[in-house]
Write a protein that holds these residues in place. Structure first.
Motif, PDB file in Angstrom:
ATOM      1  N   ILE A  92       0.866  -1.179   0.000  1.00 46.79           N
ATOM      2  CA  ILE A  92       0.000   0.000   0.000  1.00 46.79           C
ATOM      3  C   ILE A  92       0.903   1.229   0.000  1.00 46.79           C
ATOM      4  O   ILE A  92       1.766   1.375   0.865  1.00 46.79           O
ATOM      5  CB  ILE A  92      -0.931   0.008   1.243  1.00 46.79           C
ATOM      6  CG1 ILE A  92      -1.753  -1.280   1.316  1.00 46.79           C
ATOM      7  CG2 ILE A  92      -1.818   1.246   1.241  1.00 46.79           C
ATOM      8  CD1 ILE A  92      -2.725  -1.512   0.194  1.00 46.79           C
ATOM      9  N   LYS A  93       0.681   2.128  -0.979  1.00 45.50           N
ATOM     10  CA  LYS A  93       1.549   3.287  -1.160  1.00 45.50           C
ATOM     11  C   LYS A  93       1.025   4.557  -0.495  1.00 45.50           C
ATOM     12  O   LYS A  93       1.729   5.552  -0.446  1.00 45.50           O
ATOM     13  CB  LYS A  93       1.720   3.561  -2.653  1.00 45.50           C
ATOM     14  CG  LYS A  93       2.397   2.436  -3.411  1.00 45.50           C
ATOM     15  CD  LYS A  93       2.132   2.562  -4.879  1.00 45.50           C
ATOM     16  CE  LYS A  93       3.281   2.990  -5.690  1.00 45.50           C
ATOM     17  NZ  LYS A  93       3.056   3.048  -7.107  1.00 45.50           N
ATOM     18  N   ASP A  94      -0.189   4.536  -0.008  1.00 46.55           N
ATOM     19  CA  ASP A  94      -0.805   5.740   0.551  1.00 46.55           C
ATOM     20  C   ASP A  94      -0.914   5.628   2.066  1.00 46.55           C
ATOM     21  O   ASP A  94      -1.395   4.620   2.593  1.00 46.55           O
ATOM     22  CB  ASP A  94      -2.198   5.921  -0.070  1.00 46.55           C
ATOM     23  CG  ASP A  94      -2.898   7.155   0.446  1.00 46.55           C
ATOM     24  OD1 ASP A  94      -2.617   8.242  -0.085  1.00 46.55           O
ATOM     25  OD2 ASP A  94      -3.719   7.033   1.373  1.00 46.55           O
ATOM     26  N   GLY A  95      -0.489   6.664   2.768  1.00 43.19           N
ATOM     27  CA  GLY A  95      -0.488   6.656   4.224  1.00 43.19           C
ATOM     28  C   GLY A  95      -1.865   6.536   4.845  1.00 43.19           C
ATOM     29  O   GLY A  95      -2.042   5.870   5.863  1.00 43.19           O
ATOM     30  N   GLN A  96      -2.867   7.173   4.242  1.00 40.94           N
ATOM     31  CA  GLN A  96      -4.214   7.115   4.804  1.00 40.94           C
ATOM     32  C   GLN A  96      -4.837   5.726   4.643  1.00 40.94           C
ATOM     33  O   GLN A  96      -5.459   5.213   5.571  1.00 40.94           O
ATOM     34  CB  GLN A  96      -5.107   8.178   4.167  1.00 40.94           C
ATOM     35  CG  GLN A  96      -4.702   9.577   4.585  1.00 40.94           C
ATOM     36  CD  GLN A  96      -5.530  10.651   3.920  1.00 40.94           C
ATOM     37  OE1 GLN A  96      -5.889  10.531   2.751  1.00 40.94           O
ATOM     38  NE2 GLN A  96      -5.842  11.695   4.668  1.00 40.94           N
ATOM     39  N   PHE A  97      -4.660   5.129   3.463  1.00 42.54           N
ATOM     40  CA  PHE A  97      -5.147   3.758   3.274  1.00 42.54           C
ATOM     41  C   PHE A  97      -4.446   2.823   4.263  1.00 42.54           C
ATOM     42  O   PHE A  97      -5.072   1.973   4.881  1.00 42.54           O
ATOM     43  CB  PHE A  97      -4.894   3.262   1.847  1.00 42.54           C
ATOM     44  CG  PHE A  97      -5.907   3.722   0.832  1.00 42.54           C
ATOM     45  CD1 PHE A  97      -7.249   3.391   0.956  1.00 42.54           C
ATOM     46  CD2 PHE A  97      -5.518   4.478  -0.265  1.00 42.54           C
ATOM     47  CE1 PHE A  97      -8.180   3.804   0.019  1.00 42.54           C
ATOM     48  CE2 PHE A  97      -6.439   4.895  -1.209  1.00 42.54           C
ATOM     49  CZ  PHE A  97      -7.773   4.567  -1.070  1.00 42.54           C
ATOM     50  N   ALA A  98      -3.137   2.984   4.398  1.00 40.67           N
ATOM     51  CA  ALA A  98      -2.353   2.129   5.295  1.00 40.67           C
ATOM     52  C   ALA A  98      -2.829   2.275   6.735  1.00 40.67           C
ATOM     53  O   ALA A  98      -3.014   1.271   7.437  1.00 40.67           O
ATOM     54  CB  ALA A  98      -0.869   2.472   5.183  1.00 40.67           C
ATOM     55  N   ALA A  99      -3.056   3.494   7.181  1.00 42.27           N
ATOM     56  CA  ALA A  99      -3.498   3.736   8.555  1.00 42.27           C
ATOM     57  C   ALA A  99      -4.856   3.093   8.821  1.00 42.27           C
ATOM     58  O   ALA A  99      -5.075   2.463   9.858  1.00 42.27           O
ATOM     59  CB  ALA A  99      -3.552   5.230   8.840  1.00 42.27           C
ATOM     60  N   LYS A 100      -5.770   3.242   7.874  1.00 45.06           N
ATOM     61  CA  LYS A 100      -7.110   2.669   8.041  1.00 45.06           C
ATOM     62  C   LYS A 100      -7.055   1.141   8.031  1.00 45.06           C
ATOM     63  O   LYS A 100      -7.723   0.479   8.822  1.00 45.06           O
ATOM     64  CB  LYS A 100      -8.004   3.176   6.913  1.00 45.06           C
ATOM     65  CG  LYS A 100      -9.371   3.691   7.216  1.00 45.06           C
ATOM     66  CD  LYS A 100      -9.601   4.150   8.587  1.00 45.06           C
ATOM     67  CE  LYS A 100     -10.989   4.708   8.727  1.00 45.06           C
ATOM     68  NZ  LYS A 100     -11.365   4.968  10.102  1.00 45.06           N
ATOM     69  N   LEU A 101      -6.251   0.567   7.141  1.00 46.52           N
ATOM     70  CA  LEU A 101      -6.103  -0.891   7.087  1.00 46.52           C
ATOM     71  C   LEU A 101      -5.527  -1.425   8.400  1.00 46.52           C
ATOM     72  O   LEU A 101      -6.009  -2.424   8.921  1.00 46.52           O
ATOM     73  CB  LEU A 101      -5.215  -1.307   5.914  1.00 46.52           C
ATOM     74  CG  LEU A 101      -5.900  -1.321   4.552  1.00 46.52           C
ATOM     75  CD1 LEU A 101      -4.884  -1.298   3.423  1.00 46.52           C
ATOM     76  CD2 LEU A 101      -6.816  -2.518   4.411  1.00 46.52           C
ATOM     77  N   LEU A 102      -4.522  -0.750   8.922  1.00 43.20           N
ATOM     78  CA  LEU A 102      -3.932  -1.169  10.205  1.00 43.20           C
ATOM     79  C   LEU A 102      -4.959  -1.064  11.338  1.00 43.20           C
ATOM     80  O   LEU A 102      -5.020  -1.912  12.213  1.00 43.20           O
ATOM     81  CB  LEU A 102      -2.711  -0.323  10.544  1.00 43.20           C
ATOM     82  CG  LEU A 102      -1.422  -0.697   9.819  1.00 43.20           C
ATOM     83  CD1 LEU A 102      -0.367   0.373  10.002  1.00 43.20           C
ATOM     84  CD2 LEU A 102      -0.915  -2.049  10.281  1.00 43.20           C
ATOM     85  N   GLU A 103      -5.780  -0.031  11.284  1.00 44.46           N
ATOM     86  CA  GLU A 103      -6.825   0.146  12.312  1.00 44.46           C
ATOM     87  C   GLU A 103      -7.823  -1.006  12.270  1.00 44.46           C
ATOM     88  O   GLU A 103      -8.150  -1.594  13.297  1.00 44.46           O
ATOM     89  CB  GLU A 103      -7.535   1.485  12.047  1.00 44.46           C
ATOM     90  CG  GLU A 103      -8.623   1.814  13.050  1.00 44.46           C
ATOM     91  CD  GLU A 103      -9.335   3.108  12.677  1.00 44.46           C
ATOM     92  OE1 GLU A 103     -10.575   3.131  12.798  1.00 44.46           O
ATOM     93  OE2 GLU A 103      -8.661   4.078  12.278  1.00 44.46           O
ATOM     94  N   TYR A 104      -8.306  -1.352  11.068  1.00 41.78           N
ATOM     95  CA  TYR A 104      -9.259  -2.463  10.951  1.00 41.78           C
ATOM     96  C   TYR A 104      -8.595  -3.788  11.317  1.00 41.78           C
ATOM     97  O   TYR A 104      -9.218  -4.637  11.945  1.00 41.78           O
ATOM     98  CB  TYR A 104      -9.840  -2.558   9.536  1.00 41.78           C
ATOM     99  CG  TYR A 104     -10.866  -1.498   9.241  1.00 41.78           C
ATOM    100  CD1 TYR A 104     -11.947  -1.294  10.090  1.00 41.78           C
ATOM    101  CD2 TYR A 104     -10.776  -0.712   8.106  1.00 41.78           C
ATOM    102  CE1 TYR A 104     -12.909  -0.324   9.836  1.00 41.78           C
ATOM    103  CE2 TYR A 104     -11.726   0.260   7.837  1.00 41.78           C
ATOM    104  CZ  TYR A 104     -12.788   0.451   8.700  1.00 41.78           C
ATOM    105  OH  TYR A 104     -13.719   1.404   8.437  1.00 41.78           O
ATOM    106  N   TYR A 105      -7.354  -3.971  10.914  1.00 39.11           N
ATOM    107  CA  TYR A 105      -6.642  -5.217  11.192  1.00 39.11           C
ATOM    108  C   TYR A 105      -6.481  -5.441  12.700  1.00 39.11           C
ATOM    109  O   TYR A 105      -6.632  -6.534  13.199  1.00 39.11           O
ATOM    110  CB  TYR A 105      -5.272  -5.203  10.499  1.00 39.11           C
ATOM    111  CG  TYR A 105      -4.419  -6.403  10.814  1.00 39.11           C
ATOM    112  CD1 TYR A 105      -4.689  -7.633  10.223  1.00 39.11           C
ATOM    113  CD2 TYR A 105      -3.344  -6.316  11.690  1.00 39.11           C
ATOM    114  CE1 TYR A 105      -3.910  -8.742  10.512  1.00 39.11           C
ATOM    115  CE2 TYR A 105      -2.559  -7.410  11.969  1.00 39.11           C
ATOM    116  CZ  TYR A 105      -2.841  -8.614  11.375  1.00 39.11           C
ATOM    117  OH  TYR A 105      -2.078  -9.716  11.661  1.00 39.11           O
TER     118      TYR A 105
END
Length: 107
Positions: A92-105
């Motif tokens: 994942i190259k985008d910080g916002q997508f990465a942050a949200k994915l980590l939150e859900y994970y």
């Protein structure tokens, strides 16, 4: 949040990231973007070979570039959901997508 809901959220976010051009798939593409400092998160399918996992983690450690790595899903289910050839490595190259994915994970 139950497991099915969590799974749905993660898949949806990965689909959005792919459509937005903020995701790469495959070992070589992820290694290339990791070296360029373009990745914010690496998702490795649980059934990915240990050799491939070691290549990715070693590359991240050598570069001293702390990119979070999560182990989630299977190669088949992720590739089918994303409409991509079977692969076990997604970046994942985008910080916002990465942050949200980590939150859900992590929930």
């Amino acid at each position: 949040m139950d497991n099915e809901e969590k799974k749905s959220h993660i898949i949806n976010l990965m689909q959005f990231a792919r459509k937005a051009g903020k995701m790469v798939s495959g070992t070589d593409a992820c290694l290339r973007d990791l070296r360029k400092n373009n990745l914010k998160l690496i998702i490795i399918a649980e059934d990915t070979s240990p050799k491939t996992v070691k290549r990715i983690t070693d590359a991240r450690n050598v570069l001293e570039n702390f990119v979070p790595i999560i182990r989630w899903g299977t190669q088949k289910e992720l590739s089918m959901a994303l409409g991509l050839p079977v692969s076990g490595i997604f970046g994942i190259k985008d910080g916002q997508f990465a942050a949200k994915l980590l939150e859900y994970y992590s929930n």
